[in-house]
Design a protein around this motif. Sequence first.
Motif, PDB file in Angstrom:
ATOM      1  N   ARG A 105       2.089   5.944  -7.443  1.00 43.31           N
ATOM      2  CA  ARG A 105       0.974   6.676  -8.044  1.00 43.31           C
ATOM      3  C   ARG A 105       1.114   8.184  -7.892  1.00 43.31           C
ATOM      4  O   ARG A 105       0.542   8.951  -8.671  1.00 43.31           O
ATOM      5  CB  ARG A 105      -0.338   6.201  -7.421  1.00 43.31           C
ATOM      6  CG  ARG A 105      -0.738   4.808  -7.908  1.00 43.31           C
ATOM      7  CD  ARG A 105      -1.856   4.203  -7.085  1.00 43.31           C
ATOM      8  NE  ARG A 105      -2.265   2.901  -7.639  1.00 43.31           N
ATOM      9  CZ  ARG A 105      -2.963   1.998  -6.972  1.00 43.31           C
ATOM     10  NH1 ARG A 105      -3.334   2.238  -5.707  1.00 43.31           N
ATOM     11  NH2 ARG A 105      -3.286   0.859  -7.552  1.00 43.31           N
ATOM     12  N   ASN A 106       1.893   8.603  -6.896  1.00 42.26           N
ATOM     13  CA  ASN A 106       2.135  10.036  -6.711  1.00 42.26           C
ATOM     14  C   ASN A 106       3.421  10.502  -7.387  1.00 42.26           C
ATOM     15  O   ASN A 106       3.889  11.624  -7.156  1.00 42.26           O
ATOM     16  CB  ASN A 106       2.197  10.373  -5.215  1.00 42.26           C
ATOM     17  CG  ASN A 106       0.831  10.295  -4.555  1.00 42.26           C
ATOM     18  OD1 ASN A 106      -0.150  10.827  -5.077  1.00 42.26           O
ATOM     19  ND2 ASN A 106       0.755   9.625  -3.415  1.00 42.26           N
ATOM     20  N   GLU A 154      -2.014  -2.074 -13.340  1.00 46.19           N
ATOM     21  CA  GLU A 154      -0.686  -1.471 -13.512  1.00 46.19           C
ATOM     22  C   GLU A 154       0.408  -2.499 -13.790  1.00 46.19           C
ATOM     23  O   GLU A 154       1.397  -2.216 -14.442  1.00 46.19           O
ATOM     24  CB  GLU A 154      -0.307  -0.659 -12.270  1.00 46.19           C
ATOM     25  CG  GLU A 154      -1.171   0.572 -12.044  1.00 46.19           C
ATOM     26  CD  GLU A 154      -2.323   0.280 -11.089  1.00 46.19           C
ATOM     27  OE1 GLU A 154      -2.709  -0.911 -10.952  1.00 46.19           O
ATOM     28  OE2 GLU A 154      -2.840   1.235 -10.477  1.00 46.19           O
ATOM     29  N   ARG A 155       0.262  -3.720 -13.238  1.00 50.70           N
ATOM     30  CA  ARG A 155       1.270  -4.786 -13.383  1.00 50.70           C
ATOM     31  C   ARG A 155       2.671  -4.273 -13.041  1.00 50.70           C
ATOM     32  O   ARG A 155       3.597  -4.342 -13.842  1.00 50.70           O
ATOM     33  CB  ARG A 155       1.244  -5.385 -14.800  1.00 50.70           C
ATOM     34  CG  ARG A 155      -0.079  -6.019 -15.179  1.00 50.70           C
ATOM     35  CD  ARG A 155      -0.008  -6.720 -16.532  1.00 50.70           C
ATOM     36  NE  ARG A 155       0.723  -7.988 -16.432  1.00 50.70           N
ATOM     37  CZ  ARG A 155       1.923  -8.202 -16.946  1.00 50.70           C
ATOM     38  NH1 ARG A 155       2.545  -7.222 -17.594  1.00 50.70           N
ATOM     39  NH2 ARG A 155       2.509  -9.357 -16.829  1.00 50.70           N
ATOM     40  N   ILE A 156       2.828  -3.821 -11.816  1.00 50.73           N
ATOM     41  CA  ILE A 156       4.101  -3.239 -11.378  1.00 50.73           C
ATOM     42  C   ILE A 156       4.981  -4.260 -10.663  1.00 50.73           C
ATOM     43  O   ILE A 156       6.189  -4.341 -10.902  1.00 50.73           O
ATOM     44  CB  ILE A 156       3.853  -2.055 -10.415  1.00 50.73           C
ATOM     45  CG1 ILE A 156       2.887  -1.065 -11.027  1.00 50.73           C
ATOM     46  CG2 ILE A 156       5.159  -1.363 -10.049  1.00 50.73           C
ATOM     47  CD1 ILE A 156       2.390  -0.040 -10.036  1.00 50.73           C
ATOM     48  N   TYR A 157       4.376  -5.047  -9.780  1.00 58.18           N
ATOM     49  CA  TYR A 157       5.153  -5.899  -8.880  1.00 58.18           C
ATOM     50  C   TYR A 157       4.980  -7.382  -9.193  1.00 58.18           C
ATOM     51  O   TYR A 157       3.870  -7.851  -9.462  1.00 58.18           O
ATOM     52  CB  TYR A 157       4.733  -5.641  -7.434  1.00 58.18           C
ATOM     53  CG  TYR A 157       4.817  -4.193  -7.022  1.00 58.18           C
ATOM     54  CD1 TYR A 157       6.027  -3.505  -7.071  1.00 58.18           C
ATOM     55  CD2 TYR A 157       3.685  -3.505  -6.591  1.00 58.18           C
ATOM     56  CE1 TYR A 157       6.107  -2.176  -6.706  1.00 58.18           C
ATOM     57  CE2 TYR A 157       3.756  -2.173  -6.207  1.00 58.18           C
ATOM     58  CZ  TYR A 157       4.970  -1.514  -6.282  1.00 58.18           C
ATOM     59  OH  TYR A 157       5.046  -0.190  -5.928  1.00 58.18           O
ATOM     60  N   GLU A 204       0.831  -1.214   0.000  1.00 53.82           N
ATOM     61  CA  GLU A 204       0.000   0.000   0.000  1.00 53.82           C
ATOM     62  C   GLU A 204       0.860   1.258   0.000  1.00 53.82           C
ATOM     63  O   GLU A 204       0.613   2.203  -0.763  1.00 53.82           O
ATOM     64  CB  GLU A 204      -0.908  -0.027   1.227  1.00 53.82           C
ATOM     65  CG  GLU A 204      -1.832   1.162   1.367  1.00 53.82           C
ATOM     66  CD  GLU A 204      -2.631   1.101   2.658  1.00 53.82           C
ATOM     67  OE1 GLU A 204      -2.717   2.140   3.357  1.00 53.82           O
ATOM     68  OE2 GLU A 204      -3.176   0.020   2.983  1.00 53.82           O
ATOM     69  N   VAL A 205       1.877   1.270   0.839  1.00 55.39           N
ATOM     70  CA  VAL A 205       2.781   2.431   0.897  1.00 55.39           C
ATOM     71  C   VAL A 205       3.554   2.568  -0.405  1.00 55.39           C
ATOM     72  O   VAL A 205       3.686   3.673  -0.958  1.00 55.39           O
ATOM     73  CB  VAL A 205       3.751   2.300   2.088  1.00 55.39           C
ATOM     74  CG1 VAL A 205       4.798   3.415   2.056  1.00 55.39           C
ATOM     75  CG2 VAL A 205       2.994   2.333   3.418  1.00 55.39           C
ATOM     76  N   ALA A 206       4.070   1.441  -0.922  1.00 56.92           N
ATOM     77  CA  ALA A 206       4.847   1.476  -2.165  1.00 56.92           C
ATOM     78  C   ALA A 206       3.993   1.979  -3.335  1.00 56.92           C
ATOM     79  O   ALA A 206       4.458   2.787  -4.159  1.00 56.92           O
ATOM     80  CB  ALA A 206       5.402   0.089  -2.475  1.00 56.92           C
ATOM     81  N   LEU A 207       2.744   1.521  -3.409  1.00 55.58           N
ATOM     82  CA  LEU A 207       1.848   1.956  -4.482  1.00 55.58           C
ATOM     83  C   LEU A 207       1.511   3.440  -4.367  1.00 55.58           C
ATOM     84  O   LEU A 207       1.418   4.145  -5.385  1.00 55.58           O
ATOM     85  CB  LEU A 207       0.555   1.125  -4.462  1.00 55.58           C
ATOM     86  CG  LEU A 207       0.580  -0.186  -5.230  1.00 55.58           C
ATOM     87  CD1 LEU A 207      -0.703  -0.973  -4.991  1.00 55.58           C
ATOM     88  CD2 LEU A 207       0.797   0.052  -6.721  1.00 55.58           C
TER      89      LEU A 207
END
Length: 344
Positions: free
Chosen positions: A235-236, A323-326, A228-231
């Motif tokens: 996103r910011n 997003e398919r980031i991680y 949650e923190v990483a996202l």
Amino acid sequence: MKLRRGPLRAALGLALLPLLLEPAGAVEPISLGLAIAGAAASALTGFISYPRLYCYFRECCLQLHDRRAAAALQENLDKKLFGQHLVSKAVVKAVKGFLNNSNAKKPLALSLHGWTGTGKNFVSKIVAESIYKRGLQSKYVHQFVATLHFPHAHSINLYKDQLQSWIRGNVSICPRSLFIFDEMDKMHAGLIDSIKPFLDYYELLDGVSYRQAIFIFLSNAGAEKITEVALDFWRNGKRREDIQLTDIQNALSVSVFNNKNSGFWHSTLIDRNLIDYFVPFLPLEYKHVKMCVRVEIQSRGYVVDEDILTRIADEMTYFPREERIYSDKGCKTVDAKLDYYYDF
């Protein structure tokens, strides 16, 4: 030949002492000639002491000097751990400071949290190897896996007694013992509280000091909070490397404490602030997976094929769905995928 009195004779006597004191059946198959030669060299050079000579043949408690161990830890994390700047900083700072502190007030307790494949077991392995030459195989390193060693909820009282006895006995033998608890998210609630006295600020417990011991806990609990923190940072438009330990640590400890599926659920270890660091392992991105693949290929002695490297990274599944980031498995399946592409 009659030995002259002096350092050479004293060194030879010391070298033979452990062999003479042990029962005949217990003597290990160590070459007596090598022992005598080593003792002679020690006396002649004047800088190899008896304990160092003894530890050359047999594993000793705290085999590597504290400062060398801290340096080895820093070097190995820098070379082998990817995408975990918070881990490198926190673990090195914690372990280095602890090893160099001759008057620690309590044992070191680290709790490592994150998704599978992000490096928790890998880091605990590096910590073990930094302190002992045999790493996880050292007789002073003790691993517990919740589902293997503590499988039955109805036996929790028995497990508590066994765990206390095991820790007490091993720390009595080696004050710098290392204990690793894996799958904390699968441990029965309340069990880990049985070791609370050993992690507290006591000088002695029944004549034994636990202040030099190290405890490492591994858990998937809290991974959602870390993501949650990483996202939020992503996103910011903020860099991953800008995430600070203070951005996650407090929220992580609260999340783990209130997680009913965690072995730390309402644990006194957290309530009494006996865990020194809650270390967050960030979910790994595509670029980090490629780094893992590259290092694994090189470690097997093969030339890196960029096409295969990219294909393996592309085959991994990623989240969130949009997003398919991680990578949802981190680097955990890299080894198996390499077996498919290379004829090993």
